[in-house]
Design an enzyme around this catalytic site. Structure first.
Site, PDB file in Angstrom:
ATOM      1  N   LEU A  65      11.478 -44.241 -14.959  1.00  0.00           N
ATOM      2  CA  LEU A  65      12.602 -43.916 -14.194  1.00  0.00           C
ATOM      3  C   LEU A  65      12.105 -43.106 -12.773  1.00  0.00           C
ATOM      4  O   LEU A  65      11.080 -42.473 -12.726  1.00  0.00           O
ATOM      5  CB  LEU A  65      13.339 -42.896 -14.830  1.00  0.00           C
ATOM      6  CG  LEU A  65      14.015 -43.658 -16.328  1.00  0.00           C
ATOM      7  CD1 LEU A  65      14.815 -42.872 -17.119  1.00  0.00           C
ATOM      8  CD2 LEU A  65      14.736 -45.191 -15.870  1.00  0.00           C
ATOM      9  N   PRO A  66      13.141 -42.974 -11.815  1.00  0.00           N
ATOM     10  CA  PRO A  66      12.666 -42.157 -10.619  1.00  0.00           C
ATOM     11  C   PRO A  66      12.061 -40.929 -10.605  1.00  0.00           C
ATOM     12  O   PRO A  66      11.166 -40.530 -10.143  1.00  0.00           O
ATOM     13  CB  PRO A  66      13.986 -42.401  -9.730  1.00  0.00           C
ATOM     14  CG  PRO A  66      14.774 -43.537 -10.326  1.00  0.00           C
ATOM     15  CD  PRO A  66      14.499 -43.622 -11.701  1.00  0.00           C
ATOM     16  N   THR A  96       7.053 -40.612 -12.690  1.00  0.00           N
ATOM     17  CA  THR A  96       6.336 -39.351 -12.038  1.00  0.00           C
ATOM     18  C   THR A  96       7.299 -38.037 -12.028  1.00  0.00           C
ATOM     19  O   THR A  96       8.195 -38.289 -11.440  1.00  0.00           O
ATOM     20  CB  THR A  96       5.769 -39.389 -10.661  1.00  0.00           C
ATOM     21  OG1 THR A  96       4.966 -40.769 -10.737  1.00  0.00           O
ATOM     22  CG2 THR A  96       4.899 -38.360 -10.245  1.00  0.00           C
ATOM     23  N   LYS A 171      -1.536 -36.478 -11.717  1.00  0.00           N
ATOM     24  CA  LYS A 171      -0.700 -37.453 -11.102  1.00  0.00           C
ATOM     25  C   LYS A 171      -0.407 -36.888  -9.649  1.00  0.00           C
ATOM     26  O   LYS A 171      -0.577 -37.657  -8.554  1.00  0.00           O
ATOM     27  CB  LYS A 171       0.375 -38.201 -11.961  1.00  0.00           C
ATOM     28  CG  LYS A 171       1.291 -39.075 -10.910  1.00  0.00           C
ATOM     29  CD  LYS A 171       0.828 -40.262 -10.350  1.00  0.00           C
ATOM     30  CE  LYS A 171       1.849 -41.083  -9.558  1.00  0.00           C
ATOM     31  NZ  LYS A 171       1.253 -42.047  -8.902  1.00  0.00           N
ATOM     32  N   LYS A 246       9.525 -36.834  -2.848  1.00  0.00           N
ATOM     33  CA  LYS A 246       9.992 -36.137  -4.301  1.00  0.00           C
ATOM     34  C   LYS A 246       8.483 -35.701  -4.947  1.00  0.00           C
ATOM     35  O   LYS A 246       8.299 -34.587  -5.116  1.00  0.00           O
ATOM     36  CB  LYS A 246      10.564 -37.147  -5.330  1.00  0.00           C
ATOM     37  CG  LYS A 246      10.699 -36.845  -6.686  1.00  0.00           C
ATOM     38  CD  LYS A 246      10.497 -37.722  -7.618  1.00  0.00           C
ATOM     39  CE  LYS A 246       9.299 -38.637  -7.685  1.00  0.00           C
ATOM     40  NZ  LYS A 246       9.097 -39.313  -8.760  1.00  0.00           N
TER      41      LYS A 246
END
Ligand code: NAD
Length: 298
Positions: A65-66, A96, A171, A246
Protein backbone atom coordinates in the site's frame (compact mmCIF):
# COMPACT_ATOMS: atom_id res chain seq x y z
CA UNK A 1 2.36 -23.92 -3.00
CA UNK A 2 0.87 -21.51 -0.49
CA UNK A 3 -2.51 -19.86 0.03
CA UNK A 4 -1.84 -16.11 -0.10
CA UNK A 5 -4.03 -13.06 0.54
CA UNK A 6 -2.56 -10.09 -1.39
CA UNK A 7 -3.78 -6.53 -0.79
CA UNK A 8 -2.71 -3.51 -2.86
CA UNK A 9 -2.36 -4.07 -6.61
CA UNK A 10 -0.80 -0.81 -7.80
CA UNK A 11 2.32 -0.23 -9.89
CA UNK A 12 4.27 -2.60 -7.61
CA UNK A 13 1.69 -4.90 -6.02
CA UNK A 14 0.00 -5.78 -9.34
CA UNK A 15 3.06 -7.36 -10.98
CA UNK A 16 4.23 -8.87 -7.66
CA UNK A 17 0.90 -10.67 -7.20
CA UNK A 18 1.01 -11.71 -10.85
CA UNK A 19 4.40 -13.40 -10.30
CA UNK A 20 2.99 -15.34 -7.35
CA UNK A 21 0.09 -16.55 -9.51
CA UNK A 22 2.51 -17.56 -12.28
CA UNK A 23 4.60 -19.50 -9.76
CA UNK A 24 1.50 -21.57 -8.96
CA UNK A 25 0.44 -20.09 -5.60
CA UNK A 26 -3.23 -19.89 -4.67
CA UNK A 27 -3.60 -16.08 -4.57
CA UNK A 28 -6.68 -14.10 -3.49
CA UNK A 29 -6.40 -10.37 -4.15
CA UNK A 30 -8.09 -7.20 -2.98
CA UNK A 31 -7.67 -3.57 -4.06
CA UNK A 32 -9.92 -0.51 -3.98
CA UNK A 33 -9.53 -0.41 -7.78
CA UNK A 34 -11.79 -2.87 -9.59
CA UNK A 35 -9.66 -2.54 -12.75
CA UNK A 36 -6.57 -3.65 -10.84
CA UNK A 37 -8.46 -6.69 -9.52
CA UNK A 38 -9.83 -7.55 -12.97
CA UNK A 39 -6.27 -7.63 -14.37
CA UNK A 40 -5.20 -10.10 -11.68
CA UNK A 41 -8.33 -12.18 -12.13
CA UNK A 42 -7.51 -12.51 -15.83
CA UNK A 43 -4.05 -13.71 -14.80
CA UNK A 44 -5.55 -16.48 -12.63
CA UNK A 45 -5.98 -14.94 -9.15
CA UNK A 46 -9.21 -15.13 -7.14
CA UNK A 47 -10.70 -11.76 -6.29
CA UNK A 48 -12.26 -10.87 -2.93
CA UNK A 49 -15.07 -8.41 -2.21
CA UNK A 50 -13.35 -7.10 0.91
CA UNK A 51 -9.89 -7.19 2.48
CA UNK A 52 -11.33 -9.44 5.23
CA UNK A 53 -12.44 -11.96 2.58
CA UNK A 54 -8.99 -11.88 0.97
CA UNK A 55 -7.29 -13.20 4.13
CA UNK A 56 -9.67 -16.05 4.92
CA UNK A 57 -7.62 -19.26 5.33
CA UNK A 58 -4.42 -17.50 4.22
CA UNK A 59 -1.01 -18.90 5.13
CA UNK A 60 0.64 -15.63 4.06
CA UNK A 61 -0.87 -12.13 3.92
CA UNK A 62 1.04 -9.63 1.79
CA UNK A 63 0.26 -5.90 1.65
CA UNK A 64 1.67 -3.33 -0.80
CA UNK A 65 0.00 0.00 0.00
CA UNK A 66 1.08 3.64 -0.46
CA UNK A 67 1.87 4.82 3.08
CA UNK A 68 1.64 4.24 6.86
CA UNK A 69 -1.94 5.50 7.19
CA UNK A 70 -3.20 3.00 4.59
CA UNK A 71 -1.36 0.13 6.29
CA UNK A 72 -2.64 1.11 9.75
CA UNK A 73 -6.18 1.39 8.52
CA UNK A 74 -6.04 -1.94 6.60
CA UNK A 75 -4.89 -3.93 9.63
CA UNK A 76 -6.14 -1.96 12.65
CA UNK A 77 -8.89 0.39 11.37
CA UNK A 78 -12.64 0.03 12.09
CA UNK A 79 -12.94 -2.69 9.45
CA UNK A 80 -9.36 -3.85 10.00
CA UNK A 81 -8.28 -7.35 9.06
CA UNK A 82 -6.04 -8.08 12.09
CA UNK A 83 -8.71 -10.08 13.90
CA UNK A 84 -9.58 -12.07 10.75
CA UNK A 85 -6.12 -13.36 9.84
CA UNK A 86 -5.61 -17.04 10.73
CA UNK A 87 -3.32 -17.46 13.76
CA UNK A 88 -0.82 -19.58 11.86
CA UNK A 89 -0.37 -16.96 9.12
CA UNK A 90 2.67 -14.79 8.48
CA UNK A 91 1.98 -11.17 7.52
CA UNK A 92 4.48 -9.54 5.14
CA UNK A 93 4.08 -5.80 4.65
CA UNK A 94 6.13 -4.63 1.66
CA UNK A 95 4.88 -1.01 1.66
CA UNK A 96 7.41 1.69 2.53
CA UNK A 97 6.19 3.08 5.86
CA UNK A 98 7.73 4.53 9.00
CA UNK A 99 9.65 2.12 11.17
CA UNK A 100 7.60 2.83 14.31
CA UNK A 101 4.33 1.96 12.54
CA UNK A 102 5.93 -1.35 11.52
CA UNK A 103 7.05 -2.04 15.12
CA UNK A 104 3.61 -1.14 16.51
CA UNK A 105 1.92 -3.34 13.91
CA UNK A 106 4.14 -6.28 14.87
CA UNK A 107 3.01 -5.89 18.50
CA UNK A 108 -0.68 -5.42 17.59
CA UNK A 109 -0.75 -8.46 15.30
CA UNK A 110 1.09 -10.52 17.90
CA UNK A 111 -1.86 -9.89 20.26
CA UNK A 112 -3.97 -11.79 17.71
CA UNK A 113 -1.34 -14.56 17.60
CA UNK A 114 -0.24 -13.48 14.11
CA UNK A 115 3.44 -13.09 13.11
CA UNK A 116 4.68 -10.08 11.13
CA UNK A 117 7.72 -8.97 9.15
CA UNK A 118 8.34 -5.62 7.46
CA UNK A 119 9.70 -6.30 3.98
CA UNK A 120 9.91 -3.11 1.89
CA UNK A 121 11.41 -3.52 -1.56
CA UNK A 122 13.94 -2.01 -3.89
CA UNK A 123 14.09 -2.53 -7.65
CA UNK A 124 11.19 -0.43 -8.93
CA UNK A 125 8.39 -1.44 -11.25
CA UNK A 126 10.82 -3.15 -13.63
CA UNK A 127 12.04 -5.34 -10.76
CA UNK A 128 8.44 -6.04 -9.71
CA UNK A 129 7.58 -7.19 -13.24
CA UNK A 130 10.68 -9.30 -13.76
CA UNK A 131 10.57 -10.82 -10.26
CA UNK A 132 13.99 -9.45 -9.36
CA UNK A 133 13.14 -7.23 -6.38
CA UNK A 134 15.33 -6.92 -3.31
CA UNK A 135 13.38 -7.47 -0.06
CA UNK A 136 14.80 -5.58 2.94
CA UNK A 137 13.31 -7.29 5.98
CA UNK A 138 12.91 -6.66 9.67
CA UNK A 139 11.64 -9.24 12.15
CA UNK A 140 12.41 -12.67 13.57
CA UNK A 141 15.01 -14.55 11.55
CA UNK A 142 12.84 -17.70 11.47
CA UNK A 143 9.86 -15.77 10.05
CA UNK A 144 12.06 -14.20 7.36
CA UNK A 145 13.35 -17.66 6.46
CA UNK A 146 9.77 -18.90 6.17
CA UNK A 147 8.87 -15.90 3.98
CA UNK A 148 11.60 -16.81 1.47
CA UNK A 149 9.29 -19.45 -0.04
CA UNK A 150 7.04 -16.68 -1.39
CA UNK A 151 9.48 -13.73 -1.56
CA UNK A 152 11.69 -15.84 -3.84
CA UNK A 153 8.96 -15.78 -6.49
CA UNK A 154 8.90 -11.95 -6.49
CA UNK A 155 12.55 -11.11 -5.94
CA UNK A 156 16.09 -12.35 -6.12
CA UNK A 157 17.53 -10.95 -2.87
CA UNK A 158 16.16 -11.25 0.67
CA UNK A 159 18.09 -9.37 3.37
CA UNK A 160 17.47 -9.30 7.11
CA UNK A 161 18.36 -5.80 8.36
CA UNK A 162 17.49 -6.59 12.00
CA UNK A 163 14.45 -6.65 14.30
CA UNK A 164 10.97 -5.33 13.42
CA UNK A 165 11.22 -1.89 11.78
CA UNK A 166 14.87 -2.37 10.72
CA UNK A 167 13.80 -3.23 7.17
CA UNK A 168 12.04 0.14 6.97
CA UNK A 169 15.06 2.03 8.34
CA UNK A 170 17.36 0.38 5.77
CA UNK A 171 14.87 1.06 2.98
CA UNK A 172 14.60 4.73 3.88
CA UNK A 173 18.42 5.10 3.94
CA UNK A 174 18.48 3.61 0.43
CA UNK A 175 15.68 5.81 -0.90
CA UNK A 176 17.18 8.99 0.53
CA UNK A 177 20.39 8.14 -1.33
CA UNK A 178 18.39 7.34 -4.47
CA UNK A 179 16.69 10.77 -4.38
CA UNK A 180 20.06 12.48 -3.94
CA UNK A 181 21.52 10.49 -6.85
CA UNK A 182 18.52 11.24 -9.07
CA UNK A 183 18.61 14.99 -8.40
CA UNK A 184 22.41 15.05 -8.77
CA UNK A 185 22.30 13.13 -12.04
CA UNK A 186 19.54 15.41 -13.33
CA UNK A 187 21.54 18.52 -12.42
CA UNK A 188 24.63 17.22 -14.21
CA UNK A 189 22.70 16.27 -17.35
CA UNK A 190 20.89 19.63 -17.44
CA UNK A 191 24.17 21.46 -16.95
CA UNK A 192 25.73 19.61 -19.87
CA UNK A 193 22.63 20.04 -22.03
CA UNK A 194 22.45 23.79 -21.37
CA UNK A 195 26.09 23.99 -22.49
CA UNK A 196 25.30 22.28 -25.78
CA UNK A 197 26.22 18.67 -24.95
CA UNK A 198 24.19 15.71 -26.21
CA UNK A 199 22.76 14.09 -23.03
CA UNK A 200 23.27 10.63 -24.56
CA UNK A 201 26.98 11.28 -25.13
CA UNK A 202 27.34 12.91 -21.70
CA UNK A 203 25.64 9.87 -20.11
CA UNK A 204 28.06 7.51 -21.89
CA UNK A 205 31.02 9.58 -20.67
CA UNK A 206 29.80 9.70 -17.05
CA UNK A 207 28.97 5.98 -17.10
CA UNK A 208 32.65 5.28 -17.76
CA UNK A 209 33.76 7.95 -15.28
CA UNK A 210 33.48 8.55 -11.55
CA UNK A 211 29.91 9.92 -11.79
CA UNK A 212 28.56 6.46 -12.65
CA UNK A 213 25.50 5.50 -10.59
CA UNK A 214 22.28 3.46 -10.77
CA UNK A 215 20.05 6.32 -12.00
CA UNK A 216 22.42 7.04 -14.90
CA UNK A 217 22.85 3.39 -15.75
CA UNK A 218 19.32 1.98 -15.68
CA UNK A 219 16.87 4.88 -15.03
CA UNK A 220 18.23 7.84 -16.97
CA UNK A 221 16.01 10.90 -16.24
CA UNK A 222 16.61 12.55 -19.65
CA UNK A 223 14.01 11.40 -22.23
CA UNK A 224 15.24 8.95 -24.89
CA UNK A 225 18.75 8.44 -23.56
CA UNK A 226 17.40 5.01 -22.55
CA UNK A 227 14.23 3.43 -23.93
CA UNK A 228 11.78 1.49 -21.76
CA UNK A 229 12.19 3.81 -18.75
CA UNK A 230 9.61 6.34 -17.45
CA UNK A 231 11.53 9.39 -18.81
CA UNK A 232 10.99 8.05 -22.35
CA UNK A 233 7.29 7.52 -21.64
CA UNK A 234 6.34 11.06 -20.57
CA UNK A 235 7.38 10.08 -17.01
CA UNK A 236 4.39 7.73 -16.69
CA UNK A 237 4.44 4.57 -14.53
CA UNK A 238 7.41 3.96 -12.25
CA UNK A 239 7.73 5.56 -8.80
CA UNK A 240 5.61 8.63 -8.18
CA UNK A 241 7.07 11.97 -7.12
CA UNK A 242 4.60 12.03 -4.20
CA UNK A 243 5.84 8.63 -2.98
CA UNK A 244 9.45 9.81 -3.12
CA UNK A 245 8.48 12.99 -1.23
CA UNK A 246 6.80 10.75 1.36
CA UNK A 247 9.95 8.61 1.69
CA UNK A 248 12.12 11.71 2.13
CA UNK A 249 9.75 12.84 4.90
CA UNK A 250 10.21 9.42 6.55
CA UNK A 251 14.00 9.78 6.21
CA UNK A 252 13.86 13.22 7.83
CA UNK A 253 11.75 11.93 10.76
CA UNK A 254 14.02 8.91 11.16
CA UNK A 255 17.05 11.23 11.23
CA UNK A 256 15.48 13.71 13.68
CA UNK A 257 14.58 10.90 16.10
CA UNK A 258 18.28 10.15 16.61
CA UNK A 259 19.89 13.53 15.85
CA UNK A 260 21.44 12.32 12.55
CA UNK A 261 22.41 15.01 10.01
CA UNK A 262 20.90 14.64 6.52
CA UNK A 263 21.31 18.03 4.79
CA UNK A 264 21.30 16.55 1.26
CA UNK A 265 18.24 14.44 2.08
CA UNK A 266 16.48 17.60 3.34
CA UNK A 267 17.39 19.47 0.15
CA UNK A 268 16.13 16.61 -2.01
CA UNK A 269 12.87 16.64 -0.02
CA UNK A 270 12.38 20.39 -0.71
CA UNK A 271 13.02 19.83 -4.43
CA UNK A 272 10.54 16.94 -4.63
CA UNK A 273 7.92 18.84 -2.62
CA UNK A 274 8.28 21.89 -4.90
CA UNK A 275 8.03 19.66 -7.99
CA UNK A 276 4.87 18.02 -6.61
CA UNK A 277 3.45 21.48 -5.82
CA UNK A 278 3.81 22.36 -9.49
CA UNK A 279 1.46 19.51 -10.42
CA UNK A 280 3.90 16.66 -11.04
CA UNK A 281 3.05 14.54 -7.98
CA UNK A 282 1.77 11.57 -10.00
CA UNK A 283 4.67 11.56 -12.47
CA UNK A 284 7.69 9.31 -12.07
CA UNK A 285 10.36 10.63 -9.69
CA UNK A 286 12.89 10.94 -12.54
CA UNK A 287 10.78 13.90 -13.77
CA UNK A 288 12.75 16.02 -11.26
CA UNK A 289 14.95 16.41 -14.37
CA UNK A 290 12.32 18.78 -15.83
CA UNK A 291 12.20 20.78 -12.58
CA UNK A 292 15.91 21.48 -13.00
CA UNK A 293 15.75 22.54 -16.63
CA UNK A 294 17.92 25.56 -17.44
CA UNK A 295 16.02 28.81 -17.97
CA UNK A 296 18.20 29.60 -20.96
CA UNK A 297 19.70 26.80 -23.07
CA UNK A 298 22.34 26.99 -25.79
P1 NAD B 1 0.40 2.69 -6.12
O1 NAD B 1 -0.19 3.97 -5.67
O2 NAD B 1 0.65 2.43 -7.58
O3 NAD B 1 -0.47 1.45 -5.57
C1 NAD B 1 -1.09 1.41 -4.32
C2 NAD B 1 -2.33 0.54 -4.45
O4 NAD B 1 -2.92 0.38 -3.15
C3 NAD B 1 -3.40 1.15 -5.36
O5 NAD B 1 -3.81 0.21 -6.33
C4 NAD B 1 -4.54 1.48 -4.38
O6 NAD B 1 -5.83 1.35 -4.97
C5 NAD B 1 -4.32 0.43 -3.32
N1 NAD B 1 -4.92 0.74 -2.02
C6 NAD B 1 -4.79 1.86 -1.28
N2 NAD B 1 -5.46 1.72 -0.11
C7 NAD B 1 -6.01 0.49 -0.13
C8 NAD B 1 -6.82 -0.25 0.79
N3 NAD B 1 -7.20 0.26 1.97
N4 NAD B 1 -7.21 -1.50 0.46
C9 NAD B 1 -6.84 -2.04 -0.74
N5 NAD B 1 -6.07 -1.40 -1.65
C10 NAD B 1 -5.67 -0.15 -1.34
O7 NAD B 1 1.78 2.55 -5.30
P2 NAD B 1 3.05 1.65 -5.68
O8 NAD B 1 3.94 2.40 -6.60
O9 NAD B 1 2.57 0.29 -6.03
O10 NAD B 1 3.81 1.64 -4.26
C11 NAD B 1 3.35 0.85 -3.17
C12 NAD B 1 4.39 0.95 -2.07
O11 NAD B 1 5.66 0.48 -2.55
C13 NAD B 1 4.62 2.38 -1.56
O12 NAD B 1 4.81 2.35 -0.18
C14 NAD B 1 5.90 2.80 -2.28
O13 NAD B 1 6.61 3.79 -1.56
C15 NAD B 1 6.65 1.48 -2.36
N6 NAD B 1 7.60 1.34 -3.47
C16 NAD B 1 7.27 1.72 -4.74
C17 NAD B 1 8.21 1.56 -5.77
C18 NAD B 1 7.88 1.99 -7.19
O14 NAD B 1 8.83 2.00 -8.02
N7 NAD B 1 6.64 2.28 -7.53
C19 NAD B 1 9.45 1.01 -5.51
C20 NAD B 1 9.75 0.58 -4.22
C21 NAD B 1 8.81 0.75 -3.20
Amino acid sequence: MAKIGFIGLGNMGGPMANNLVEAGHDVTVFDLSEDAMATLQAAGASIANTAVDAVQGAEFVISMLPASKHVNSLYLGDEGIAAHIPESALVIDSSTIDAQTARDLAVALNKHGVRFIDAPVSGGTAGAKSGTLTFICGGDAADIEEARSVLGHMGKNVFRAGEHGAGQVAKICNNMLLAILMTGTSEALQLGKANGLDPKVLSEIMLQSSGRNWTLEVYNPCPHVLEGVPSSNNYEGGFQVDLMAKDLGLAKDTAENVGAKTPLGDLAQSLYQAHSGEGFGKKDFSSIFTHLEAKRSS
